[in-house]
Scaffold this motif. Structure first.
Motif, PDB file in Angstrom:
ATOM      1  N   GLN A 164       0.821  -1.212   0.000  1.00  0.00           N
ATOM      2  CA  GLN A 164       0.000   0.000   0.000  1.00  0.00           C
ATOM      3  C   GLN A 164       0.856   1.264   0.000  1.00  0.00           C
ATOM      4  O   GLN A 164       0.464   2.289  -0.563  1.00  0.00           O
ATOM      5  CB  GLN A 164      -0.924   0.007   1.220  1.00  0.00           C
ATOM      6  N   THR A 165       1.998   1.206   0.646  1.00  0.00           N
ATOM      7  CA  THR A 165       2.845   2.403   0.778  1.00  0.00           C
ATOM      8  C   THR A 165       3.909   2.498  -0.307  1.00  0.00           C
ATOM      9  O   THR A 165       4.608   3.508  -0.384  1.00  0.00           O
ATOM     10  CB  THR A 165       3.528   2.414   2.157  1.00  0.00           C
ATOM     11  N   LEU A 166       4.040   1.467  -1.133  1.00  0.00           N
ATOM     12  CA  LEU A 166       5.069   1.467  -2.170  1.00  0.00           C
ATOM     13  C   LEU A 166       4.636   2.345  -3.351  1.00  0.00           C
ATOM     14  O   LEU A 166       3.591   2.106  -3.961  1.00  0.00           O
ATOM     15  CB  LEU A 166       5.337   0.033  -2.651  1.00  0.00           C
ATOM     16  N   ASP A 167       5.445   3.349  -3.665  1.00  0.00           N
ATOM     17  CA  ASP A 167       5.184   4.242  -4.802  1.00  0.00           C
ATOM     18  C   ASP A 167       6.120   3.828  -5.934  1.00  0.00           C
ATOM     19  O   ASP A 167       7.320   4.116  -5.887  1.00  0.00           O
ATOM     20  CB  ASP A 167       5.457   5.692  -4.397  1.00  0.00           C
ATOM     21  N   PRO A 168       5.613   3.153  -6.972  1.00  0.00           N
ATOM     22  CA  PRO A 168       6.489   2.640  -8.041  1.00  0.00           C
ATOM     23  C   PRO A 168       7.312   3.724  -8.731  1.00  0.00           C
ATOM     24  O   PRO A 168       8.468   3.496  -9.076  1.00  0.00           O
ATOM     25  CB  PRO A 168       5.502   1.984  -9.014  1.00  0.00           C
ATOM     26  N   ARG A 169       6.725   4.922  -8.926  1.00  0.00           N
ATOM     27  CA  ARG A 169       7.463   5.983  -9.618  1.00  0.00           C
ATOM     28  C   ARG A 169       8.621   6.494  -8.768  1.00  0.00           C
ATOM     29  O   ARG A 169       9.749   6.660  -9.256  1.00  0.00           O
ATOM     30  CB  ARG A 169       6.519   7.134  -9.961  1.00  0.00           C
ATOM     31  N   ALA A 170       8.335   6.759  -7.500  1.00  0.00           N
ATOM     32  CA  ALA A 170       9.394   7.239  -6.605  1.00  0.00           C
ATOM     33  C   ALA A 170      10.464   6.170  -6.437  1.00  0.00           C
ATOM     34  O   ALA A 170      11.666   6.482  -6.384  1.00  0.00           O
ATOM     35  CB  ALA A 170       8.793   7.618  -5.244  1.00  0.00           C
ATOM     36  N   PHE A 171      10.040   4.912  -6.361  1.00  0.00           N
ATOM     37  CA  PHE A 171      10.988   3.808  -6.226  1.00  0.00           C
ATOM     38  C   PHE A 171      11.876   3.750  -7.464  1.00  0.00           C
ATOM     39  O   PHE A 171      13.109   3.594  -7.350  1.00  0.00           O
ATOM     40  CB  PHE A 171      10.223   2.489  -6.056  1.00  0.00           C
ATOM     41  N   PHE A 172      11.281   3.883  -8.642  1.00  0.00           N
ATOM     42  CA  PHE A 172      12.049   3.860  -9.892  1.00  0.00           C
ATOM     43  C   PHE A 172      13.095   4.968  -9.900  1.00  0.00           C
ATOM     44  O   PHE A 172      14.281   4.736 -10.182  1.00  0.00           O
ATOM     45  CB  PHE A 172      11.103   4.018 -11.084  1.00  0.00           C
ATOM     46  N   GLN A 173      12.683   6.191  -9.580  1.00  0.00           N
ATOM     47  CA  GLN A 173      13.615   7.315  -9.618  1.00  0.00           C
ATOM     48  C   GLN A 173      14.754   7.131  -8.617  1.00  0.00           C
ATOM     49  O   GLN A 173      15.917   7.397  -8.923  1.00  0.00           O
ATOM     50  CB  GLN A 173      12.871   8.620  -9.337  1.00  0.00           C
ATOM     51  N   ALA A 174      14.426   6.648  -7.419  1.00  0.00           N
ATOM     52  CA  ALA A 174      15.457   6.458  -6.395  1.00  0.00           C
ATOM     53  C   ALA A 174      16.458   5.387  -6.804  1.00  0.00           C
ATOM     54  O   ALA A 174      17.666   5.536  -6.606  1.00  0.00           O
ATOM     55  CB  ALA A 174      14.805   6.089  -5.059  1.00  0.00           C
ATOM     56  N   LYS A 175      15.961   4.306  -7.385  1.00  0.00           N
ATOM     57  CA  LYS A 175      16.863   3.219  -7.780  1.00  0.00           C
ATOM     58  C   LYS A 175      17.745   3.617  -8.958  1.00  0.00           C
ATOM     59  O   LYS A 175      18.916   3.220  -9.027  1.00  0.00           O
ATOM     60  CB  LYS A 175      16.072   1.960  -8.124  1.00  0.00           C
ATOM     61  N   VAL A 176      17.200   4.409  -9.880  1.00  0.00           N
ATOM     62  CA  VAL A 176      18.020   4.863 -11.002  1.00  0.00           C
ATOM     63  C   VAL A 176      19.110   5.820 -10.507  1.00  0.00           C
ATOM     64  O   VAL A 176      20.264   5.749 -10.940  1.00  0.00           O
ATOM     65  CB  VAL A 176      17.147   5.526 -12.085  1.00  0.00           C
ATOM     66  N   LEU A 177      18.760   6.709  -9.577  1.00  0.00           N
ATOM     67  CA  LEU A 177      19.767   7.589  -8.985  1.00  0.00           C
ATOM     68  C   LEU A 177      20.834   6.779  -8.261  1.00  0.00           C
ATOM     69  O   LEU A 177      22.036   7.062  -8.357  1.00  0.00           O
ATOM     70  CB  LEU A 177      19.105   8.561  -8.004  1.00  0.00           C
ATOM     71  N   GLU A 178      20.403   5.768  -7.546  1.00  0.00           N
ATOM     72  CA  GLU A 178      21.336   4.904  -6.822  1.00  0.00           C
ATOM     73  C   GLU A 178      22.250   4.182  -7.793  1.00  0.00           C
ATOM     74  O   GLU A 178      23.454   4.026  -7.544  1.00  0.00           O
ATOM     75  CB  GLU A 178      20.527   3.904  -5.986  1.00  0.00           C
ATOM     76  N   MET A 179      21.683   3.723  -8.928  1.00  0.00           N
ATOM     77  CA  MET A 179      22.481   3.038  -9.934  1.00  0.00           C
ATOM     78  C   MET A 179      23.545   3.966 -10.519  1.00  0.00           C
ATOM     79  O   MET A 179      24.706   3.573 -10.696  1.00  0.00           O
ATOM     80  CB  MET A 179      21.578   2.511 -11.049  1.00  0.00           C
ATOM     81  N   ARG A 180      23.169   5.208 -10.815  1.00  0.00           N
ATOM     82  CA  ARG A 180      24.140   6.154 -11.362  1.00  0.00           C
ATOM     83  C   ARG A 180      25.275   6.391 -10.375  1.00  0.00           C
ATOM     84  O   ARG A 180      26.448   6.477 -10.755  1.00  0.00           O
ATOM     85  CB  ARG A 180      23.450   7.482 -11.681  1.00  0.00           C
ATOM     86  N   GLN A 181      24.920   6.514  -9.111  1.00  0.00           N
ATOM     87  CA  GLN A 181      25.940   6.719  -8.081  1.00  0.00           C
ATOM     88  C   GLN A 181      26.882   5.516  -8.009  1.00  0.00           C
ATOM     89  O   GLN A 181      28.108   5.670  -7.918  1.00  0.00           O
ATOM     90  CB  GLN A 181      25.260   6.956  -6.733  1.00  0.00           C
ATOM     91  N   ARG A 182      26.303   4.338  -8.073  1.00  0.00           N
ATOM     92  CA  ARG A 182      27.118   3.113  -8.030  1.00  0.00           C
ATOM     93  C   ARG A 182      28.012   3.017  -9.262  1.00  0.00           C
ATOM     94  O   ARG A 182      29.193   2.670  -9.156  1.00  0.00           O
ATOM     95  CB  ARG A 182      26.200   1.894  -7.923  1.00  0.00           C
ATOM     96  N   HIS A 183      27.465   3.320 -10.423  1.00  0.00           N
ATOM     97  CA  HIS A 183      28.265   3.282 -11.645  1.00  0.00           C
ATOM     98  C   HIS A 183      29.413   4.284 -11.584  1.00  0.00           C
ATOM     99  O   HIS A 183      30.532   3.992 -12.022  1.00  0.00           O
ATOM    100  CB  HIS A 183      27.386   3.567 -12.856  1.00  0.00           C
ATOM    101  N   ALA A 184      29.133   5.485 -11.055  1.00  0.00           N
ATOM    102  CA  ALA A 184      30.183   6.498 -10.944  1.00  0.00           C
ATOM    103  C   ALA A 184      31.318   6.016 -10.035  1.00  0.00           C
ATOM    104  O   ALA A 184      32.487   6.313 -10.274  1.00  0.00           O
ATOM    105  CB  ALA A 184      29.598   7.803 -10.408  1.00  0.00           C
ATOM    106  N   LYS A 185      30.959   5.256  -9.011  1.00  0.00           N
ATOM    107  CA  LYS A 185      31.973   4.698  -8.104  1.00  0.00           C
ATOM    108  C   LYS A 185      32.936   3.791  -8.846  1.00  0.00           C
ATOM    109  O   LYS A 185      34.121   3.690  -8.499  1.00  0.00           O
ATOM    110  CB  LYS A 185      31.278   3.926  -6.973  1.00  0.00           C
ATOM    111  N   TYR A 186      32.440   3.140  -9.895  1.00  0.00           N
ATOM    112  CA  TYR A 186      33.263   2.248 -10.697  1.00  0.00           C
ATOM    113  C   TYR A 186      33.612   2.884 -12.047  1.00  0.00           C
ATOM    114  O   TYR A 186      33.790   2.186 -13.053  1.00  0.00           O
ATOM    115  CB  TYR A 186      32.554   0.907 -10.900  1.00  0.00           C
TER     116      TYR A 186
END
Length: 861
Positions: A164-186
């Motif tokens: 009920q509390t899961l927002d797919p759009r916000a989750f998508f944006q957060a995970k993509v931002l997290e992925m970019r950060q992880r990629h930048a680390k490598y």
């Protein structure tokens, strides 16, 4: 007669059973290839052990033991962490009863005794929901929660509330931002010589991320389900399964060989891992090289397919922003910042359009990449890219045009490599894709090193990176036809791995390329010479006594001209920087620069080319200052405090105006504000000079926002002694164009504001235009460290509206992030802004994600 209760197993028997079961599974895996079977079996064995521990500890019937993270998926690599959650009802927490606390502590202790690498948490249902809403990592781990044992109804309650509390759009944006950060680390590449199978770009985490966002959106949690929904094709699903299986197998076998959790493919284990998979050394290739090449191709495929999938998921989650933005020509359109083919058969009908796609990618402002449809079409057109295609005169013209564009070259060539187009156009480049370099000097494969060298050369030519290596930026600003250097970069290591001297072999490739592409004789000679000598300057600077005049004379006689010297110096610095982030240091830089300066003196060349852009601007500015009767050399007080980037970002007229205003006030304790009608259009030009502070940029933007002034351009400079020298171009939508009457008012009000300290006001929500409402774009934020890690580069793309710049600046100020430089770029109804930020606060990953999230919220129209 009552049935006696079955006694719970004792800890010793549990430990023995689990140890025996795991050993048998790993033994079987040595000769088998079914990695999924192993990982599921390990998870089941772990389930059994934890169920026994749960019973032994007599955990209350009201609680439940939950598997989360990868373990929640029912998968475990041999030595992975086992992440568990003790789930409690809201009314029952360890704080309420010492007995419950003791049981939980005993359970976790017993799990460790069993030999499990436990990662544990204890939360009520409400605590789980609250923590998930504040931490994307926790939210992700709970997404795949699975009950092991305990109260089933409690788990069902948790699952219901979580969904009920899961927002797919916000989750998508957060995970993509997290992925970019992880990629930048490598370093945004899967081609490190010791990659992380799990975390590097193209690794298992990228595959998991796709399934997470798909599952959160309700699109499916397997490749088969995504195929059936149309998000990927059957062929792509098959490719993903195959590469996922290969990466899982690598990781599992690496664990077994290391006898511990080991996700990095370190040199020490590569040979053993390769041999365990059946690779055998040949006369020309080590077993490890064969394995790693297979890994790089798998990671490359995962990167390509992940890009397609993420775009497809985004299009379904944000359908209102998935339409055509504009038509570019008969073959291509733009869809929300992505280049898309107009029809699926465009490359079959016009093979030249393959290279045209990358040229348009460079030339078209606002294009961020190729759409999923375009990427698929390029993948399916690989058979068209043969000998005739390579020899086509139009394709040769297009390839040279790609190298000669003013911007976007690095991104275009990287994208060409990722899609295999570069290797199909330059066949010898294809031979070094994924080729390792076992010299402990390079940390990238040969192809990635070449592209890193090209990137470094490009950064020398970009004003926003002038602070990194000012002398190189100065020289590049005066270098005619810099694309000659880019060709040399492409070929300097292209012959590695063939046997023999790669510099000599590469000369032949470079000469052939220049002949086929009609490069002029002088430029062709320079390219071939650079490929041959690309190691010479580094060797002379670091291994010879450059204080010996004869060494300098000998080097100068080899170089012959200042153009050659400058070209070799720039290529050498870019080459060393492209080997590893740890290789370059200030001392090597000084050696090379000293050699350059001494050699240039021997050659008798001028310090700068007579018609250099940089020197021309300074001379023109000085001429204007003399007309204003500014005393001779008065400019030095200010100019000595400014870096190269300042002069590259301003024209001579602005430099003269600002110098005339400030040369007497370089150390002023009071703010200096000057305004004048802009000499380039109907706008007001505002100069601000004051001691810098974190909220300064936001405060200035707040003033403009409050007074209805839209910022059309901002050029922010921080002097060497800590002053902000900011130049703004502002306009009012309802003004008649006569700004002289408000210039004095702006000077007075803004000076007063900068002298006082106050709280930053809430930004105004300016109205968006009808065009923006009809064709909204998805806001994008990209935040990553610069080359030295001293600053962070923030790129923002969004619909334009009044107060947008202040909204961005306010978020930065609230986190006490200083703006060192800024480039405001308004493209009609869209802005593409770039900021250079102080990086101390942003070095914390959580803070960076929080800032990115707040920026996304702030720029949403």
């Amino acid at each position: 007669m009552s049935v006696p209760a079955v006694a719970p197993p004792c800890a010793d028997s549990l430990k023995a059973s689990y140890k025996t079961a795991k050993a048998a599974l790993l033994e079987r895996f040595q000769s088998a290839t079914n990695v999924d079977g192993l990982m599921h079996a390990l998870a089941r064995a772990t389930d059994d052990a934890l169920k026994g521990a749960w019973e032994t500890c007599e955990m209350p019937a009201s609680a439940a033991l939950i598997a989360v993270g990868g373990y929640g998926r029912g998968e475990l690599a041999p030595y992975s962490d086992v992440d568990i959650l003790v789930l409690l009802p809201d009314h029952e927490t360890p704080d309420h009863t010492a007995s419950l606390t003791a049981r939980i502590e005993r359970l976790i202790g017993m799990a460790w005794d069993l030999g499990l690498e436990i990662g544990s948490s204890v939360r009520s249902v409400s605590q789980c929901i609250d923590e998930a809403s504040n931490d994307i990592t926790i939210q992700t781990s709970l997404l795949e929660a699975r009950r092991i044992v305990g109260n089933e109804k409690l788990f069902d309650t948790f699952e219901g509330r979580y969904q009920q509390t899961l927002d797919p759009r916000a989750f998508f944006q957060a995970k993509v931002l997290e992925m970019r950060q992880r990629h930048a680390k490598y370093q945004d590449t899967p081609y490190s010589l010791e990659p992380n199978i799990k975390e590097s770009p193209g690794g298992l985490r990228d595959l998991q991320l796709i399934l997470w966002i798909s599952r959160a959106a309700g699109f499916g949690s397997s490749w088969r389900e995504l195929d059936s929904r149309g998000l990927i094709t059957e062929r792509e699903a098959s490719e993903l399964r195959r590469n996922e299986g290969f990466l899982k197998t690598l990781r599992a076998r690496l664990h077994v060989i290391a006898k511990r959790r080991q996700d990095i493919l370190v040199f020490d284990l590569q040979t053993a891992l390769a041999e365990s998979l059946g690779y055998k050394a040949t006369s020309s290739k080590r077993a490890s090289e064969q394995l790693m090449r297979r890994y790089y191709w798998a990671a490359k495929a995962v990167t390509q397919l992940a890009t397609i999938l993420i775009q497809n998921v985004e299009a379904q989650l944000f359908p209102s922003t998935s339409g055509i933005t504009r038509v570019l020509n008969e073959r291509f359109v733009e869809k929300q910042g992505m280049l898309e083919i107009a029809s699926d058969d465009v490359f079959e009908r016009e093979p030249n359009a393959i290279l045209e796609a990358f040229l348009l990618y460079e030339q078209t402002r606002g294009i961020k990449g190729l759409s999923a449809r375009t990427l698929r079409a390029i993948y399916n057109a690989r058979d068209l890219m043969g000998r005739d295609w390579r020899g086509d005169s139009e394709n040769r013209r297009l390839f040279m045009a790609i190298l000669q564009q003013p911007e976007g070259i690095t991104h275009a060539l990287r994208l060409m490599n990722q899609t295999s187009v570069l290797g199909r156009y330059l066949l010898n480049f294809r031979r070094i894709v994924g080729q390792m370099q076992h010299d402990l000097y390079h940390v990238y494969t040969v192809d990635q090193h070449i592209l890193m060298v090209l990137r470094n050369l490009r950064r020398f030519a970009m004003a926003e990176h002038a602070h990194e290596y000012p002398f190189c930026s100065q020289l590049m600003g005066n270098f005619e036809r810099p694309w000659v250097l880019y060709i040399a970069a492409l070929f300097h290591d292209i012959a590695k791995g063939r046997g023999g001297d790669h510099s000599v072999l590469g000369m032949a490739d470079a000469r052939r390329f220049c002949r086929d592409h009609n490069v002029g004789a002088d430029d062709s000679d320079l390219v071939v010479w650079l490929v041959e000598q690309h190691l010479t300057m580094s060797q002379v600077a670091q291994k010879q006594d450059t204080s010996d005049l004869e060494v300098i004379k000998q080097f100068a006689s080899m170089v012959k001209t200042e153009r050659r010297l400058t070209a070799l110096y720039l290529l050498t610095v870019a080459d060393i920087r492209g080997t590893s982030p740890k290789v370059w240091n200030a001392w090597k830089g000084k050696l090379l620069e000293d050699l350059y300066r001494a050699t240039r003196a021997v050659l008798g060349g001028a310090e700068l080319h007579a018609h250099s852009e940089l020197k021309s601007r300074q001379e023109d500015a000085l001429a204007l200052l003399r007309l204003e009767t500014v005393p001779e050399n008065a400019e030095k007080a200010l100019w000595d405090k400014l870096d190269v980037g300042y002069f590259l970002r301003h024209d001579a007229a602005d430099i003269a105006w600002q110098t005339r205003v400030l040369y007497k006030h370089v150390e002023s304790e009071n703010p200096i504000v000057r305004a004048r009608p802009s000499p380039i259009g109907a706008a007001l030009q505002v100069l601000v000079y004051v001691q810098d502070r974190p909220d300064l940029f936001a405060g200035i933007c707040a003033y403009f926002d409050k007074n209805g002034l839209s910022v059309l351009d901002a050029r922010v400079t921080t002097t060497r002694h800590g002053y902000a020298l900011d130049n703004f171009l502002v306009a009012h939508p309802d003004h008649d164009g006569h700004y002289r009457d408000i210039a004095n008012l702006v000077e007075q009000q803004l000076s007063t504001l900068l002298t006082a300290e106050g709280i930053l006001p809430e930004p105004s929500k300016g109205r968006v235009s009808r065009l923006v409402r009809t064709f909204p774009i998805t806001p994008r934020v990209d935040l990553r460290p610069d080359e030295r890690g001293q600053y962070y580069i923030l790129s923002v793309s969004a619909n334009d509206r009044q107060g947008l710049l202040y909204s961005i600046a306010r978020v930065l100020a609230q986190h006490r992030i200083g703006v060192h430089a800024a480039r405001i770029n308004t493209l009609g109804e869209r802005v593409e802004d770039v900021f250079l930020l102080d990086g101390k606060t942003l070095s914390d990953n959580r803070t960076q994600i929080q800032v990115e999230t707040e920026l996304l919220r702030a720029i949403a129209a």
